[in-house]
Design an enzyme around this catalytic site. Structure first.
Site: not given
Ligand SMILES: *Cc1c(COP(=O)(O)O)cnc(C)c1O
Length: 821
Positions: A370, A561-562, A567, A669, A673
């Protein structure tokens, strides 16, 4: 009684699921399981009673699924993951069973609003972010595409921390998701295994049988007990199991110590066990040297392997056939010690020879990588590994010897290549490399997007790839369209059904049929109305939670996101400051009203990430209180990003920020979404963004900035960020403002070092990409001005995103890696 005789016993009659029956059962559960009558019941009691009613309907399919798998002698998939970021389960289960309307009516006939009680359910956050959420999407998709599967992980008492923002700073609080009990799970006392640590290894058989076998006598021992949660697939046909382990002491109280007056010592084992499965380790806090983390990894890997081998022996009698009946997927290296654990079980407990055991092991395991970030590649100091897992250390050495002999003797690898593929890092303090162990012990090693897989071959695993050129393959991540479209965006889902029918509910790729609607102005209007309604929901939430007023007609520009430097939330914040500057300098221009939304948690020990949160809040305070930009720019940091908040923020976004330094985001991911919910993406050519561009069309996604190849060229070619900054007026002004304390008058030096880092090295290429990013944002402003065009592009995004369903991902794993479909 075994399962065969059980098959011939009477089964419970199928349950009716009309609203009246459901209402009757809810009252029944409320009375006899919760012990309350309707008048005394609180909202939590209604939720508990509802879950019990739904759960009963799941159990019937659950038992049937297990029985069928057994009767068919089918191969099972075991997904080992230290994280499962599940979120709430009620809406997921009810919706996958097709009971949403009936449950709503049933509850409403009892005077209860399903939407209100649904929100009381705790958000099960047994994960940090993307990796854990992927595991949760995969569980749902495996049930949906009918793959018999178990997920294995840890039942953390405190999962991901709850984030509060106090004076702009992140504050971490324990999340107590089990406070009201957990009605989805079943404790399985009978599925308990002993897990050992430390101690000594003795030669096993004095009679010379089992040359390789050894007898490990651990010093500390615990019991792993299973808790099972059923996972329902779409339309409820298959139900799989998520099995989470909890640690218990062998002796809950040491009575001798207690009687001797040592009351604390008497509870030592109890406390150690309790610590083992108490907390989830934060991502990005280099876990190196953290003994408890290695204990957690071994604890859950060993329990899972003991469970898998026990089941196999019970059904099939001989562990030599394990690879035909079990596919074990390692989600990152966290469970990599399972490779050594299976070797130990096969050799020490079942008398297989080393080579035979190695063959069984490699054919059983596969591994998903990952991350390429060097600091995130797991390794453990040899002395620690040896002290906790002395038998496994021997096996790692034995595996390593085999690997290195093969590489040197048969393949003529030189010293450099040998030291790169070795399971032991000999540079500095000696460490066990978990990535190399997972690679060596698996028949398949996959990356999570096309770009990431190629980079894996060139970087971390370059030499192992030369040794085993057929092993690395790609499986681009996906998301479950049930949670991330149908459940979180019912408005869009009904609109899509009206336009293209129901086929996409069972096959997300049928969303393609939406393409011709992109130019249909009547459809565009309805599409925009759905988006606006979702934005009103979010606006109300921000008003209630943060006292913030935002205009639902503004462009919602969202980065959730984190928080991590790669990022590049910082790039986004700096751009917001530059925009703020420009609006103030040219208030007469036609600015697009924009709301910049941020959300995400920082690892508690990650200083710069926490500072970036504070900066977002400092910038928000200044901008939001400046009358000169009122109605044109707002900035907000929304606290406590988690799955439930994502379910509200994704459907309400117009613009999705996917702006990582190219080459650093393995897949992402969140990007999927957003686009599935009709946001446009501004992003770099990183991770799955590359494939998203191919699927939605390059003209419907805003790509900017350096490519991964350019990033590595710049880094090795003496990149001088100071020159880049000085050449950009917007950037240097914004950075000086931040650095000189314009946004932190109470502590003017607060951001000095953070910004100085951009001038000095700018490892994440914020300065290098700034101008391109800023220009791309202005082009998006122009596009926003042409609403029909914006909507057309957003619709084409929805139409093109079906391929990113995790059903597709799981089918690829199932046919190409697990060989179960
Ligand atoms: C989808 C999701 C992530 C991953 O987000 P990225 O933008 O791909 O880093 C992290 N936390 C939550 C709660 C999510 O639903």
């Amino acid at each position: 009684m075994n399962l065969t005789t059980a098959a011939s016993l009477p089964k419970p009659a199928p349950r009716a699921s009309d609203p009246a029956t459901l209402a009757g059962e809810i009252i029944e559960r409320l009375t006899y399981r919760i012990g309350k009558n309707a008048a005394a019941a609180k909202a939590h009691d209604w939720l508990a009673a509802s879950i019990l009613v739904v759960r009963d309907r799941i159990i019937d399919s659950w038992i049937a699924s297990t029985q069928e798998t057994y009767e068919a002698g089918a191969k099972r998939v075991y997904y080992l993951s230290l994280e499962f970021l599940i979120g709430r389960l009620m809406r997921d289960a009810v919706s996958n069973l097709g009971l949403m309307e009936a449950m709503r009516e049933a509850l409403s006939s009892l005077g209860v609003d399903i939407d209100l009680i649904r929100e009381l359910e705790p958000d099960a956050a047994l994960g940090n972010g993307g990796l854990g959420r992927l595991a949760a999407c995969f569980m749902e998709s495996m049930a949906t595409v009918d793959v018999p599967a178990y997920g294995y992980g840890i039942r953390y008492v405190n999962g991901m921390f709850r984030q509060e923002i106090s004076d702009g700073w992140q504050v971490e609080l324990p999340e107590t998701w089990l406070a009201h009990g957990n009605n989805w799970e079943f404790e399985r006392r009978e599925a308990s295994y002993e897990i050992g640590f430390g101690g000594v290894v003795e030669l096993a058989a004095a009679d010379g049988s089992g040359d390789h076998a050894r007898h490990w006598k651990p010093h500390d021992r615990f019991i792993a007990t299973a808790y099972d949660t059923p996972v329902v697939g779409w339309r409820g046909e298959r139900v799989n199991t998520l099995r989470l382990w909890t640690a218990q002491p062998i002796d809950p109280i040491l009575l001798d110590a207690f009687n001797a007056g040592d009351h604390i010592g008497a509870l030592r084992e109890s406390n150690q066990a309790e610590a083992l499965t108490r907390v989830l380790y934060p991502a990005d806090a280099t876990p190196a040297g953290q003994e408890l983390r290695l204990r957690q990894e071994y604890f859950f890997s060993s329990a899972s392997l003991q469970d898998i081998t026990r089941r196999h022996l019970q059904y099939f009698g001989d562990l030599r056939t394990l690879p035909d009946k079990a596919a074990i997927q390692l989600n990152d290296t966290h469970p990599a010690v399972a490779v050594a654990e299976l070797m130990r079980i096969l050799i020490d407990h079942h008398d297989l020879g080393f080579d035979e055991a190695w063959d069984v092991t490699r054919r059983t395991f596969s591994y998903t990588n990952h991350t390429l970030l060097p600091e995130a590649l797991e390794s453990w100091p040899v002395p620690l590994f040896e002290r906790l897992l002395p038998r496994h250390m021997q096996l790692v050495y034995a595996i390593n010897a085999k690997l290195l002999i093969e590489a040197r003797k048969d393949r003529g690898f030189d010293d450099g290549a040998i030291s790169a593929i070795s399971l032991i890092d000999e540079g500095g303090d000696r460490r066990v490399r978990m990535g190399n162990l997972a690679f060596a012990g698996s028949h398949s090693v996959n990356g999570v997007s096309a770009l990431h897989t190629e980079l894996m071959k060139e970087t971390v695993f370059a030499d192992l790839h030369k040794l085993y050129p057929d092993r690395i393959n790609n499986k681009t991540n996906g998301i479950t369209p049930r949670r991330w479209l149908m459940q979180c965006n019912p408005g869009l889902t009904s609109l899509l059904r009206e336009a293209i029918g129901d086929a996409f509910l069972d096959d997300a790729e049928a969303l393609q049929a939406l393409k011709p609607f992109a130019e249909d102005s009547a459809f565009q209007e309805k599409f925009a109305a759905v988006k606006r309604a979702n934005k009103v929901v979010l606006s109300n939430l921000l008003r209630d939670r943060m006292g913030l007023k935002i205009d639902p007609d503004a462009l919602f520009d969202t980065q959730i996101k984190r928080i991590h430097e790669y990022k590049r939330q910082l790039l986004n914040i700096v751009e917001a400051v530059a925009l703020y500057d420009q609006i103030r300098s040219h208030p007469e221009r036609d600015w697009v009203p924009r709301v910049k939304l941020f959300g995400g948690k920082a690892a508690p020990s990650y200083h710069n990430a926490k500072l970036i949160i504070k900066l977002a809040n400092d910038v928000a305070r200044v901008i939001n209180h400046d009358p000169a930009v009122q109605g044109m720019l707002k900035v907000a940091f929304v606290p406590n990003y988690n799955v439930s908040l994502a379910e509200i923020m994704m459907p309400a976004a117009d613009l999705s920020e996917q702006i990582s330094t190219a080459g650093m985001e393995a897949s992402g991911t969140g990007n999927m979404k957003f686009a599935l919910n009709g946001a446009l993406t501004i992003g770099t050519l990183d991770g799955a963004n590359v494939e998203m561009r191919d699927h939605v069309g390059a003209e419907n996604i805003k790509i900017f900035g350096l490519t991964a190849a350019q990033v590595s060229e710049w880094r090795s070619g003496g990149y001088q960020p100071r020159k880049v900054i000085e050449a950009s007026r917007e950037l240097s002004q914004a950075l000086s403002a931040i650095q000189s304390g314009v946004f932190s008058p109470d502590d003017r030096d607060r951001y000095r070092d953070l910004i100085q880092g951009l001038y000095d090295h700018d490892w994440f290429m914020v300065a290098a990409d700034f101008d391109a990013y800023h220009a791309a944002q202005r082009e998006l402003d122009t596009l926003w001005g042409d609403q029909p065009q914006w909507r057309a592009q957003a619709i084409r995004n929805v139409a093109g995103m079906g391929w990113f369903s995790s059903d597709r991902t799981i089918r690829q794993y199932a046919s190409e890696i697990w060989k179960v479909l």
